[in-house]
Design an enzyme around this catalytic site. Structure first.
Site, PDB file in Angstrom:
ATOM      1  N   LYS A  14      -2.053  -0.310  -9.604  1.00 52.00           N
ATOM      2  CA  LYS A  14      -2.044  -1.244 -10.735  1.00 52.00           C
ATOM      3  C   LYS A  14      -3.249  -1.112 -11.680  1.00 52.00           C
ATOM      4  O   LYS A  14      -3.759  -2.100 -12.191  1.00 52.00           O
ATOM      5  CB  LYS A  14      -1.944  -2.698 -10.219  1.00 52.00           C
ATOM      6  CG  LYS A  14      -0.666  -2.951  -9.426  1.00 52.00           C
ATOM      7  CD  LYS A  14      -0.531  -4.401  -9.016  1.00 52.00           C
ATOM      8  CE  LYS A  14      -1.292  -4.715  -7.780  1.00 52.00           C
ATOM      9  NZ  LYS A  14      -0.992  -6.046  -7.220  1.00 52.00           N
ATOM     10  N   ASP A  42      -0.676 -10.793  -1.360  1.00 50.93           N
ATOM     11  CA  ASP A  42      -0.015 -11.835  -2.167  1.00 50.93           C
ATOM     12  C   ASP A  42       1.417 -12.116  -1.707  1.00 50.93           C
ATOM     13  O   ASP A  42       1.904 -13.249  -1.828  1.00 50.93           O
ATOM     14  CB  ASP A  42      -0.069 -11.528  -3.670  1.00 50.93           C
ATOM     15  CG  ASP A  42       0.484 -10.164  -4.025  1.00 50.93           C
ATOM     16  OD1 ASP A  42       0.836  -9.394  -3.110  1.00 50.93           O
ATOM     17  OD2 ASP A  42       0.563  -9.857  -5.231  1.00 50.93           O
TER      18      ASP A  42
HETATM   19 MG    MG Z   1      -0.259 -12.301  -8.508  1.00 56.15          MG
END
Ligand code: MG
Ligand code: ADP
Length: 526
Positions: free
Chosen positions: A212, A247
Site C-alpha cells: 500500500k 485490521d
Molecule cells: Mg483501515
C-alpha cells in the site's frame, strides 16, 4: 449505438426494478418503463452523437468491457484455486512458498459484549493514521475518542525509525489532549498494523513486506511491536502495547461485540484482506497450545492471491499495467483487482485506451495533447470518483460530468458519460464479485448455519453498489442452507484493537504487562 447505450443502462436500471416487483401487473408497468427509458436513452443520442459514431465502435467498446467480465463458472473455478492456496498456506510443508500466507493471529476468543475498561489504540492502515481512546462500558456499549494524523509521504518511504518516532509523537499529543499523561496509570494499547506480518505471539510480529505505498527502511523482518514500544519508551509515554492487531481481526472483533455469529472480518479500503475463525485441527502451522477454544483467527493476507500467476486467466492488460507501474510489481495481484488503491487507476487506463482507439471523447481531439490534465497522470482518477460516477441514475449524468471536468474533459457528451459510467460499473462489479467469491469460500468452509461478515473500509462504505454486487454473487456461490449477512463494522480497526487488547489474552494483560519493570510504577487500567 443507441441500442448499445440502452443496453448499458438497462443492465443496472431495469433489472433491480423487475426484481423488486414480483407481480405480473407491476412487471407490465416496468416493461412499459423500460421501453420509455430505452426511448429516452436513444432519443438524446440521435441529436448529440451525430455522425462520427459507428456501430463497430461500440463493438470495440464492448470487447474491452467483456475482458472485465468474470462468469459464475469462472468464479467457482477461482474459489477452488483459493481453497488450494489456503491449504498450502496452512500447511507447514508448503507455507514458505505459499502466496496466501494464512497467518495464525494468536487471537482465540471473540468478545461477548461484557468487556469493560479504557484502552488506547493506534490504527496504521495505509491512508491515515489514527490514535484512539476506547472506553468499553459493557452491554455492547463503546465510547470512542479519536484523532487522525497524516503520515507524510517522506515518512512513508523514509527510514523506519522516523515512522515509529512519528507514531509515538502523535500518541503523546493525543494523550496530552485527553489528559492521560502523568495520571499514574499505564494504559494498554492495541496496535492495528495492517501490513502482512508473521505473528509470533499476541504482542510480537515480524513485518514480512510493505504494501500500500509504504516502504520504510529497516522494518521488514523486524518485530514491529518492539519498534513501536521502543519509540513509546523513548518519549517516556505511559502506554504499553499488549497486542498487535491486523485490521481484519479488529473488524471481526468489533462486529462480534454486537453480533456473536460474526466469524469473518473483511477490509475493502486502500487494500483488501480477510480473516476468519478456523479450527485448530486445520492449522498445521499452529505452534501454540490446544486448549479450548480449539480455534484461532487466521489472517489470510488474501491480497497476495494470484502472486504465483494462478489468476492470470482473468487478468486484463490494464491489470498488468497497474501492476507493472506499482511499487511492488508481481505482488498483491488479487488486491490490485479489488481495492481502493488501484480501482480508479484501472478505470483511468481503460479510459485512456478507449481514447487512444478513438472510441471516447471524440469531440476533444484538440485537448488530447494536454498531457497536464489528471487524466494523463498516474493516480489522476481517484477511486472515490468511481463511486461518484456510479451515483448517477438516469440520463443527466451531473456527477459524471463533474468528475470528467475534474480530470480535464470539458463538456463531455452524453455518450462519453454513459461509457465512462459503464467502465466504472464493470470495474467495481468485477472487484465486488471477486471479493464475494472469496467470502463464499470462507462461509462454506466455516459451515455454520448463520455467518456474519464484519466489513470495514472506505470502498465498501462509500461505493453505492459494492455491497449489493457482492451479495448478489454470493447468493449464487454460498451453500443454500447457510444464512449470511454483511455488516458494516463501524470503525472496526479502531475499536477492534481495543477488543483484542481487552479480550484476546487477559492473562498476558494481568500477569506480565503491568508488572513490567518500566511500568511498575503504574496501576493497571483494566
Ligand atoms: Mg483501515
Ligand atoms: P485504509 O484502508 O487506509 O485504512 P480506508 O478504509 O479509509 O483507509 O480506505 C481508503 C481508500 O478507500 C482510499 O485509498 C480510496 O482508494 C478509497 N476510497 C475513499 N473514498 C472512497 C469513496 N467515496 N468511494 C470509493 N472508494 C473510496
Amino acid at each position: 449505438m443507441a441500442l448499445n447505450i440502452a443496453h448499458i443502462l438497462q443492465d443496472d436500471l431495469i433489472a433491480p426494478m423487475v426484481k423488486k416487483t414480483a407481480y405480473g401487473l407491476a412487471t407490465t408497468c416496468i416493461l412499459g418503463a423500460a421501453v420509455y427509458v430505452g426511448y429516452r436513452v436513444a432519443a438524446p443520442e440521435k441529436h448529440r452523437i451525430r455522425h462520427h459514431r459507428h456501430p463497430e465502435l461500440n463493438d470495440q467498446i464492448e470487447k474491452v468491457m467483456d475482458s472485465l467480465k468474470i462468469t459464475d463458472d469462472q468464479l467457482v473455478h477461482i474459489m477452488h484455486i483459493l481453497e488450494e492456496e489456503m491449504t498450502a498456506g496452512l500447511s507447514p510443508a508448503t507455507h514458505k512458498q505459499a502466496t496466501v500466507k494464512m497467518f495464525p493471529t494468536y487471537v482465540r476468543n471473540i468478545p461477548n459484549g461484557t468487556e469493560v475498561g479504557k484502552v488506547l489504540a493506534l490504527d496504521l492502515g495505509g491512508t491515515n493514521f489514527r490514535v484512539l481512546l476506547i472506553d468499553l462500558r459493557g452491554n455492547d456499549k463503546v465510547e470512542l475518542t479519536s484523532k487522525i494524523f497524516v503520515i507524510p509521504q517522506s515518512i512513508m518511504i523514509g527510514d523506519g525509525k522516523y515512522l515509529f518516532r512519528h507514531l509515538a509523537e502523535c500518541l503523546y499529543e493525543f494523550m496530552l489532549k485527553e489528559n492521560l499523561i502523568h495520571t499514574g496509570l499505564c494504559y494498554p494499547l492495541g496496535f492495528t498494523f495492517s501490513f502482512p506480518c508473521k505473528q509470533e505471539g499476541l504482542a510480537s510480529a515480524r513485518l514480512t513486506g510493505w504494501t500500500k505505498g509504504f516502504s520504510c527502511a529497516g522494518v521488514v523482518n523486524q518485530d514491529v511491536v518492539k519498534l513501536l514500544q521502543d519509540a513509546i519508551n523513548e518519549k517516556g509515554i505511559n502506554a504499553k502495547c499488549v497486542a498487535l492487531v491486523n485490521d481484519t481481526v479488529g473488524t471481526l472483533m468489533a462486529c462480534a461485540y454486537k453480533d456473536p455469529s460474526t466469524a469473518i472480518g473483511l477490509i475493502l479500503g486502500t487494500g483488501t484482506n480477510a480473516c476468519y475463525i478456523e479450527s485448530l485441527d486445520k492449522v498445521g502451522t499452529w505452534d501454540g497450545d490446544y486448549d479450548e477454544p480449539k480455534q484461532v483467527i487466521i489472517n489470510m493476507e488474501w491480497g497476495a492471491f494470484g502472486d504465483n500467476d494462478r489468476l492470470n486467466l482473468i487478468r486484463t492488460k490494464y491489470d498488468e499495467e497497474v501492476d507493472l507501474s506499482s511499487i511492488n510489481p508481481g505482488k498483491q495481484i488479487f488486491e490490485k483487482m479489488i481495492s481502493g488503491m488501484y480501482m480508479g487507476e484501472i478505470v483511468r487506463l481503460i479510459i485512456l485506451d478507449l481514447l487512444q482507439q478513438e472510441l471516447l471523447f471524440l469531440g476533444h481531439r484538440d485537448t488530447y495533447g494536454d498531457y497536464k490534465t489528471p487524466l494523463y497522470d498516474r493516480g489522476g482518477f481517484y477511486t472515490k470518483f468511481v463511486s461518484t460516477v456510479e451515483t448517477d441514475e438516469g440520463i443527466k449524468f451531473s456527477n459524471t460530468r463533474r468528475v470528467l471536468e475534474d480530470i480535464g474533459i470539458r463538456n463531455p457528451t452524453y455518450d462519453d458519460c454513459a461509457i465512462v459510467q459503464h467502465i466504472c460499473r464493470q470495474v467495481s462489479k468485477r472487484a465486488a464479485r471477486l471479493a464475494g467469491a472469496g467470502l463464499a469460500v470462507l462461509i462454506n468452509r466455516i459451515g455454520k448455519s448463520e455467518v456474519t461478515v464484519g466489513v470495514d473500509g472506505s470502498l465498501y462504505r462509500y461505493h453505492p453498489r459494492f455491497k449489493r454486487n457482492m451479495e448478489r454473487c454470493m447468493e449464487a456461490l454460498v451453500h443454500k442452507d447457510i444464512k449470511f449477512q454483511l455488516t458494516l463494522s463501524d470503525d472496526g480497526s479502531g475499536k477492534g484493537a481495543a477488543m483484542v487488547a481487552c479480550v484476546a489474552d487477559r492473562s498476558l494483560m494481568t500477569a506480565s504487562v503491568f508488572r513490567d519493570e518500566e511500568t511498575a510504577d503504574y496501576e493497571k487500567v483494566i
